[in-house]
Design an enzyme around this catalytic site. Structure first.
Site, PDB file in Angstrom:
ATOM      1  N   SER A 160       0.842  -1.190   0.000  1.00 45.66           N
ATOM      2  CA  SER A 160       0.000   0.000   0.000  1.00 45.66           C
ATOM      3  C   SER A 160       0.876   1.238   0.000  1.00 45.66           C
ATOM      4  CB  SER A 160      -0.916  -0.002   1.208  1.00 45.66           C
ATOM      5  OG  SER A 160      -0.224  -0.394   2.351  1.00 45.66           O
ATOM      6  N   HIS A 173      -4.076  -4.025  -4.696  1.00 43.63           N
ATOM      7  CA  HIS A 173      -4.141  -3.739  -3.265  1.00 43.63           C
ATOM      8  C   HIS A 173      -5.525  -4.037  -2.684  1.00 43.63           C
ATOM      9  CE1 HIS A 173      -4.124  -0.688   0.196  1.00 43.63           C
ATOM     10  NE2 HIS A 173      -3.550  -1.802   0.587  1.00 43.63           N
ATOM     11  N   GLU A 231      -7.587  -1.936  -5.273  1.00 42.81           N
ATOM     12  CA  GLU A 231      -6.954  -0.870  -6.058  1.00 42.81           C
ATOM     13  C   GLU A 231      -5.993  -1.527  -7.057  1.00 42.81           C
ATOM     14  OE1 GLU A 231      -6.591   3.041  -3.261  1.00 42.81           O
ATOM     15  OE2 GLU A 231      -5.387   1.345  -2.626  1.00 42.81           O
ATOM     16  N   ASN A 250      -5.259   4.820   1.080  1.00 45.72           N
ATOM     17  CA  ASN A 250      -4.392   5.099   2.226  1.00 45.72           C
ATOM     18  C   ASN A 250      -3.906   6.539   2.259  1.00 45.72           C
ATOM     19  OD1 ASN A 250      -4.556   2.734   3.627  1.00 45.72           O
ATOM     20  ND2 ASN A 250      -2.909   1.756   2.499  1.00 45.72           N
TER      21      ASN A 250
HETATM   22  N1  CAA Z   1     -16.084 -14.198   5.390  1.00 47.38           N
HETATM   23  C1  CAA Z   1     -17.181 -13.614   4.878  1.00 47.38           C
HETATM   24  N2  CAA Z   1     -17.911 -12.678   5.525  1.00 47.38           N
HETATM   25  C2  CAA Z   1     -17.551 -12.363   6.762  1.00 47.38           C
HETATM   26  C3  CAA Z   1     -16.414 -12.936   7.376  1.00 47.38           C
HETATM   27  C4  CAA Z   1     -15.683 -13.904   6.631  1.00 47.38           C
HETATM   28  N3  CAA Z   1     -14.601 -14.490   7.113  1.00 47.38           N
HETATM   29  N4  CAA Z   1     -16.274 -12.400   8.600  1.00 47.38           N
HETATM   30  C5  CAA Z   1     -17.269 -11.502   8.748  1.00 47.38           C
HETATM   31  N5  CAA Z   1     -18.034 -11.483   7.643  1.00 47.38           N
HETATM   32  C6  CAA Z   1     -19.199 -10.629   7.381  1.00 47.38           C
HETATM   33  C7  CAA Z   1     -20.298 -10.809   8.412  1.00 47.38           C
HETATM   34  O1  CAA Z   1     -21.137 -11.865   8.057  1.00 47.38           O
HETATM   35  C8  CAA Z   1     -21.019  -9.485   8.350  1.00 47.38           C
HETATM   36  O2  CAA Z   1     -21.836  -9.436   7.208  1.00 47.38           O
HETATM   37  P1  CAA Z   1     -23.327  -8.777   7.273  1.00 47.38           P
HETATM   38  O3  CAA Z   1     -23.113  -7.348   7.651  1.00 47.38           O
HETATM   39  O4  CAA Z   1     -23.855  -8.968   5.885  1.00 47.38           O
HETATM   40  O5  CAA Z   1     -24.027  -9.568   8.306  1.00 47.38           O
HETATM   41  C9  CAA Z   1     -19.885  -8.496   8.104  1.00 47.38           C
HETATM   42  O6  CAA Z   1     -18.811  -9.253   7.507  1.00 47.38           O
HETATM   43  C10 CAA Z   1     -19.399  -7.857   9.390  1.00 47.38           C
HETATM   44  O7  CAA Z   1     -18.883  -8.890  10.222  1.00 47.38           O
HETATM   45  P2  CAA Z   1     -19.130  -9.012  11.798  1.00 47.38           P
HETATM   46  O8  CAA Z   1     -20.566  -8.828  12.120  1.00 47.38           O
HETATM   47  O9  CAA Z   1     -18.461 -10.236  12.259  1.00 47.38           O
HETATM   48  O10 CAA Z   1     -18.244  -7.917  12.426  1.00 47.38           O
HETATM   49  P3  CAA Z   1     -18.469  -6.397  12.559  1.00 47.38           P
HETATM   50  O11 CAA Z   1     -19.857  -5.966  12.246  1.00 47.38           O
HETATM   51  O12 CAA Z   1     -17.879  -6.102  13.881  1.00 47.38           O
HETATM   52  O13 CAA Z   1     -17.522  -5.846  11.377  1.00 47.38           O
HETATM   53  C11 CAA Z   1     -15.533  -5.383  10.215  1.00 47.38           C
HETATM   54  C12 CAA Z   1     -16.154  -6.105  11.382  1.00 47.38           C
HETATM   55  C13 CAA Z   1     -15.926  -6.087   8.926  1.00 47.38           C
HETATM   56  C14 CAA Z   1     -14.034  -5.450  10.399  1.00 47.38           C
HETATM   57  C15 CAA Z   1     -16.097  -3.925  10.177  1.00 47.38           C
HETATM   58  O14 CAA Z   1     -15.924  -3.334  11.437  1.00 47.38           O
HETATM   59  C16 CAA Z   1     -15.402  -3.069   9.148  1.00 47.38           C
HETATM   60  O15 CAA Z   1     -15.692  -3.133   7.970  1.00 47.38           O
HETATM   61  N6  CAA Z   1     -14.454  -2.223   9.634  1.00 47.38           N
HETATM   62  C17 CAA Z   1     -13.695  -1.321   8.772  1.00 47.38           C
HETATM   63  C18 CAA Z   1     -12.572  -2.082   8.150  1.00 47.38           C
HETATM   64  C19 CAA Z   1     -11.753  -1.209   7.251  1.00 47.38           C
HETATM   65  O16 CAA Z   1     -11.925  -0.003   7.136  1.00 47.38           O
HETATM   66  N7  CAA Z   1     -10.779  -1.848   6.608  1.00 47.38           N
HETATM   67  C20 CAA Z   1      -9.869  -1.173   5.742  1.00 47.38           C
HETATM   68  C21 CAA Z   1      -8.553  -1.140   6.413  1.00 47.38           C
HETATM   69  S1  CAA Z   1      -7.383  -0.306   5.433  1.00 47.38           S
HETATM   70  C22 CAA Z   1      -6.652  -1.522   4.584  1.00 47.38           C
HETATM   71  O17 CAA Z   1      -6.896  -2.673   4.714  1.00 47.38           O
HETATM   72  C23 CAA Z   1      -5.654  -1.081   3.622  1.00 47.38           C
HETATM   73  C24 CAA Z   1      -4.279  -0.945   4.093  1.00 47.38           C
HETATM   74  O18 CAA Z   1      -3.395  -1.003   3.258  1.00 47.38           O
HETATM   75  C25 CAA Z   1      -3.926  -0.603   5.460  1.00 47.38           C
END
Ligand code: CAA
Length: 293
Positions: free
Chosen positions: A122, A143, A155, A194
């Site tokens: 990233s 990404h 990305e 990012n």
């Molecule tokens: N496979 C498929 N689906 C899954 C799963 C898996 N292993 N684990 C969870 N899910 C699904 C759940 O079923 C749920 O779906 P629905 O909403 O349709 O019911 C959804 O994902 C959310 O899961 P949870 O209910 O278990 O958990 P949550 O509601 O606490 O959400 C989270 C957890 C998905 C992490 C959410 O908080 C989220 O999206 N957070 C933001 C994450 C984010 O911004 N990520 C980007 C980071 S930056 C990056 O990655 C780039 C980098 O280079 C740093």
């Protein structure tokens, strides 16, 4: 890449690599994950297995499909096992030397001269990794976002040397085979997401560091006031504070803007081994199933 991409390799089986391998296997692709040694390879398998189990528990996947996906996955400690791959996605630690080494090795190992080598970086210029190979026209950034099975975005990042047909092949693959949505970014540190996300996370760290608000209140503010699924400090913990520092440092080196400079508290936490969810403590503490307490 002359034909269809059906054999995929993933280098690195951490949270990103394991997630990428999982979506590839779930999409019906034979996927080999390469880790540094047998213990790390075993942990990578456990990560994918646990995530597939979570998908079954949450009703996202039926059990036979999860079992099928596992049969399409192989875990190894030898890069040589990636020789017959059509596409290899590198997802090792955010460190230029480590990634350059992987690309130079893959260039020699992967036999099909049309095979595509992608990086999940990233922050590190894709060009630099392409230049470590003799096939920079077949190298690009791909990404993913954490958690990979859940977040739909990828990305796609061509370097100045990437061939147009490489970009098209990978965009088609990400969209039609993996079911992801793609956006394209120039090869600038941080790409689109990012470059916007990291300064926001660093601002949240500065707020907590200065006593402006507690970590819990910063997170509650953004979750309840702006409907973000998680607040910025929980998100930093999810990404890993070492990764946040590495990306911030790269952004700062590229643009020289103070808003990208990692705050002292973040650096001290990384030095102290408080890396977020993966070590059980960052801005929040986590129990064994890694829920924030
Ligand atoms: N496979 C498929 N689906 C899954 C799963 C898996 N292993 N684990 C969870 N899910 C699904 C759940 O079923 C749920 O779906 P629905 O909403 O349709 O019911 C959804 O994902 C959310 O899961 P949870 O209910 O278990 O958990 P949550 O509601 O606490 O959400 C989270 C957890 C998905 C992490 C959410 O908080 C989220 O999206 N957070 C933001 C994450 C984010 O911004 N990520 C980007 C980071 S930056 C990056 O990655 C780039 C980098 O280079 C740093």
């Amino acid at each position: 890449m002359s034909g269809t991409i059906t054999r995929v390799g993933v280098v690195g089986g951490g949270q990103m690599g394991a997630g990428i391998a999982e979506v590839c296997a779930r999409a019906g692709l034979h996927t080999v994950v390469c880790e540094a040694d047998a213990t790390a390879a075993r942990r990578a398998r456990e990560r994918v297995t646990a995530s597939l189990e979570r998908a079954v528990q949450r009703g996202k996947l039926d059990r036979p499909s999860a079992e099928d996906a596992l049969t399409r996955l192989a875990f190894t400690a030898g890069l040589d096992d990636l020789a017959d791959r059509h596409l290899v996605i590198e997802a090792v630690v955010e460190n230029t030397d480590a990634k350059t080494e992987v690309f130079a090795a893959l260039d020699k190992i992967v036999q099909d001269p049309g095979a595509i080598l992608a990086t999940n970086t990233s922050a590190i210029p894709v060009m630099r990794l392409g230049m470590a190979t003799q096939r920079a026209d077949h190298v690009l950034g791909l990404h993913f976002f954490n958690p990979v099975p859940v977040l739909p975005l990828v990305e796609v990042v061509p370097s100045l040397h990437t061939a147009a047909r490489t970009v098209t092949a990978v965009e088609t693959f990400a969209r039609d085979t993996l079911g992801k949505t793609t956006i394209r970014s120039q090869d600038r540190t941080g790409f689109v997401v990012n470059a916007l996300l990291i300064p926001y996370l660093l601002s949240a760290v500065r707020m907590a560091e200065s006593g402006f608000a507690t970590a819990a209140d910063v997170d509650a503010g953004m979750e309840l006031g702006c409907a973000h699924p998680m607040g910025p400090l929980k998100l930093a913990d999810l990404i890993g504070l070492d990764t946040v520092v590495a990306i911030a440092q790269s952004l700062y080196e590229e643009f020289r803007e103070p808003l990208y400079a990692p705050p002292p508290l973040l650096r001290r936490m990384v030095e102290a081994g408080l890396l977020g969810r993966k070590t059980g403590r960052g801005f929040h503490t986590y129990d064994r199933d890694r829920e924030a307490r």
